[in-house]
Write a protein that holds these residues in place. Structure first.
Motif, PDB file in Angstrom:
ATOM      1  N   SER A 180       0.829  -1.189   0.000  1.00  0.00           N
ATOM      2  CA  SER A 180       0.000   0.000   0.000  1.00  0.00           C
ATOM      3  C   SER A 180       0.874   1.253   0.000  1.00  0.00           C
ATOM      4  O   SER A 180       2.072   1.193   0.258  1.00  0.00           O
ATOM      5  CB  SER A 180      -0.925   0.014   1.220  1.00  0.00           C
ATOM      6  N   GLU A 181       0.241   2.406  -0.262  1.00  0.00           N
ATOM      7  CA  GLU A 181       0.984   3.667  -0.315  1.00  0.00           C
ATOM      8  C   GLU A 181       1.430   4.139   1.064  1.00  0.00           C
ATOM      9  O   GLU A 181       2.513   4.695   1.225  1.00  0.00           O
ATOM     10  CB  GLU A 181       0.111   4.738  -0.964  1.00  0.00           C
ATOM     11  N   PHE A 182       0.558   3.959   2.055  1.00  0.00           N
ATOM     12  CA  PHE A 182       0.855   4.425   3.408  1.00  0.00           C
ATOM     13  C   PHE A 182       0.560   3.292   4.383  1.00  0.00           C
ATOM     14  O   PHE A 182      -0.399   2.538   4.200  1.00  0.00           O
ATOM     15  CB  PHE A 182       0.001   5.649   3.766  1.00  0.00           C
ATOM     16  N   TRP A 183       1.358   3.180   5.435  1.00  0.00           N
ATOM     17  CA  TRP A 183       1.076   2.168   6.440  1.00  0.00           C
ATOM     18  C   TRP A 183       1.685   2.561   7.775  1.00  0.00           C
ATOM     19  O   TRP A 183       2.700   3.238   7.846  1.00  0.00           O
ATOM     20  CB  TRP A 183       1.569   0.793   6.001  1.00  0.00           C
ATOM     21  N   SER A 221      -2.931   0.087   6.753  1.00  0.00           N
ATOM     22  CA  SER A 221      -2.380   0.699   5.550  1.00  0.00           C
ATOM     23  C   SER A 221      -3.503   1.334   4.751  1.00  0.00           C
ATOM     24  O   SER A 221      -4.691   1.074   4.991  1.00  0.00           O
ATOM     25  CB  SER A 221      -1.646  -0.341   4.692  1.00  0.00           C
ATOM     26  N   ASP A 224      -4.557   3.241   0.676  1.00  0.00           N
ATOM     27  CA  ASP A 224      -4.307   3.687  -0.698  1.00  0.00           C
ATOM     28  C   ASP A 224      -5.228   4.860  -0.993  1.00  0.00           C
ATOM     29  O   ASP A 224      -6.403   4.856  -0.585  1.00  0.00           O
ATOM     30  CB  ASP A 224      -4.577   2.571  -1.703  1.00  0.00           C
ATOM     31  N   HIS A 228      -7.138   7.525  -3.767  1.00  0.00           N
ATOM     32  CA  HIS A 228      -7.685   7.639  -5.120  1.00  0.00           C
ATOM     33  C   HIS A 228      -8.180   9.072  -5.295  1.00  0.00           C
ATOM     34  O   HIS A 228      -8.966   9.563  -4.476  1.00  0.00           O
ATOM     35  CB  HIS A 228      -8.847   6.662  -5.324  1.00  0.00           C
ATOM     36  N   GLY A 251      -3.941   5.101  -6.829  1.00  0.00           N
ATOM     37  CA  GLY A 251      -2.703   4.782  -6.151  1.00  0.00           C
ATOM     38  C   GLY A 251      -1.599   5.677  -6.686  1.00  0.00           C
ATOM     39  O   GLY A 251      -1.645   6.893  -6.547  1.00  0.00           O
ATOM     40  N   SER A 252      -0.633   5.092  -7.356  1.00  0.00           N
ATOM     41  CA  SER A 252       0.437   5.871  -7.982  1.00  0.00           C
ATOM     42  C   SER A 252       0.303   5.910  -9.502  1.00  0.00           C
ATOM     43  O   SER A 252       1.192   6.426 -10.181  1.00  0.00           O
ATOM     44  CB  SER A 252       1.799   5.276  -7.608  1.00  0.00           C
ATOM     45  N   ASN A 253      -0.794   5.390 -10.036  1.00  0.00           N
ATOM     46  CA  ASN A 253      -0.966   5.290 -11.484  1.00  0.00           C
ATOM     47  C   ASN A 253      -1.980   6.310 -11.991  1.00  0.00           C
ATOM     48  O   ASN A 253      -3.115   6.361 -11.494  1.00  0.00           O
ATOM     49  CB  ASN A 253      -1.430   3.881 -11.865  1.00  0.00           C
TER      50      ASN A 253
END
Length: 341
Positions: free
Chosen positions: A272-275, A280, A282, A284, A303-305
């Motif tokens: 995940s992006e943050f945890w 954790s 994500d 959007h 996420g990162s896309n």
């Protein structure tokens, strides 16, 4: 050829990991449905404006005034995986009409056709790069890439069916979904599961242009039982969202800004992006610029896309397109058709 081999290796991991671990179990359902939502980066829990909201936030179907059908098709990882989503929403008179009740059904299908069955073959990775140069069959015969078409193949299919009911209350809309899961994996393995999602949506939170939404996914935990004797348990996930609509004078349209956070409690950490410890999340983010409710241009971040999309709507029919960019794999294109009647 090299890219395709990497993709097949990843599909093998996705196909076999549920048998051995419950973390990320049932992940094929996380892709969602509806090109409008996906073009906005999946930030749709508080937008919840079409039949795809059966997945994003079951409370969102309350207040849909006409019957609605949505169908979407996408190809993931180039042409390696087929993904289909369908949904139907029906206003109902089973409850007082002032509560704007509705029920809906949806189906998710993820299929990976023509997957090679290699569990009886020995992979030889002479270069130690994670990609086998050839295989050896039980008789000791080497099978090289030019002969891969002779390897036995099967299709891997996963299905999730949703049944949803929602209605408006004095505090906002509430809804619930019963979902049934069936997975027909390669090498004769299969599984079945059952779970519940709950949703809440408030359209006029603090101001008339602000909406907030929440979905408690797998609210009581979702059990998946495999034919191998392995049992999986998916713990709840919380999806929180907000959306704000701006309609400047003279624009003949509106700007919709949305943000969602998917909060997990299964110790995903770097997945995940943050945890923080076992929790954790994500993010959007999405935006939509609409003109006369007929032409839409969209963008977002899943996420990162980065994502992008567009929509064209007539009186009864809408056509949506979504694009998802990925740094490591081919871009994904999604098209959905929406009909009101």
């Amino acid at each position: 050829m090299r890219f395709r081999a990497v993709g097949l290796c990843m599909l093998g991991v996705l196909a076999t990991s549920p048998v051995h671990a419950t973390k990320l179990a049932g992940e094929f359902m996380a892709l969602g449905g509806g090109a409008r939502a996906l073009g906005m980066g999946g930030a749709f829990a508080a937008v919840a404006a079409d039949a795809s909201t059966i997945f994003w936030n079951p409370a969102g179907i309350a207040g849909i005034e006409r019957r609605q059908v949505l169908a979407m098709h996408a190809e993931q990882f180039g042409d390696l995986v087929n993904y289909n989503f369908g949904a139907y929403v029906q206003p109902t008179s089973l409850v007082d009409a002032s509560h704007k009740p509705a029920f809906g059904v949806a189906l998710i299908h993820l299929g990976a056709p023509d997957q090679p069955i290699t569990n009886d073959l020995t992979a030889v990775d002479a270069n130690d790069d994670g990609i086998p140069e050839y295989f050896i069959d039980p008789s000791g015969r080497a099978i090289y890439p030019s002969e891969y078409d002779s390897i036995r193949r099967e299709s891997d299919n996963s299905f999730a069916g949703f049944g949803t009911f929602a209605m408006e209350t004095g505090l906002g809309s509430v809804g619930g979904t019963l979902k049934l899961i069936y997975q027909d994996a390669i090498a004769g393995e299969s599984s079945m599961g059952i779970g519940i999602d709950l949703g809440f949506l408030r359209r006029d939170f603090l101001t008339k242009d602000l909406s907030v939404g929440a979905k408690l996914q797998d609210a009581t935990g979702t059990y998946i039982s495999w034919s191998t004797g392995t049992n999986e348990f998916i713990i709840p996930m919380l999806k929180l969202g907000g959306a704000y609509r701006i309609a400047p004078a003279g624009l003949h349209g509106a700007i919709l800004l949305a943000a969602d956070a998917d909060v997990f409690f299964d110790n995903r950490q770097i997945a995940s992006e943050f945890w923080v410890e076992t929790i954790s999340a994500d993010l959007h983010l999405g935006a939509e610029l609409s003109f006369d409710d007929r032409v839409m241009i969209r963008g977002g971040v899943d996420g990162s896309n980065p994502t992008a999309g567009a929509g064209l709507y007539f009186s009864m029919v809408g056509l949506d397109y979504a694009y998802l960019h990925h740094d490591d794999f081919e871009a994904t294109h999604r098209v959905s058709l929406l009909a009101n009647f």
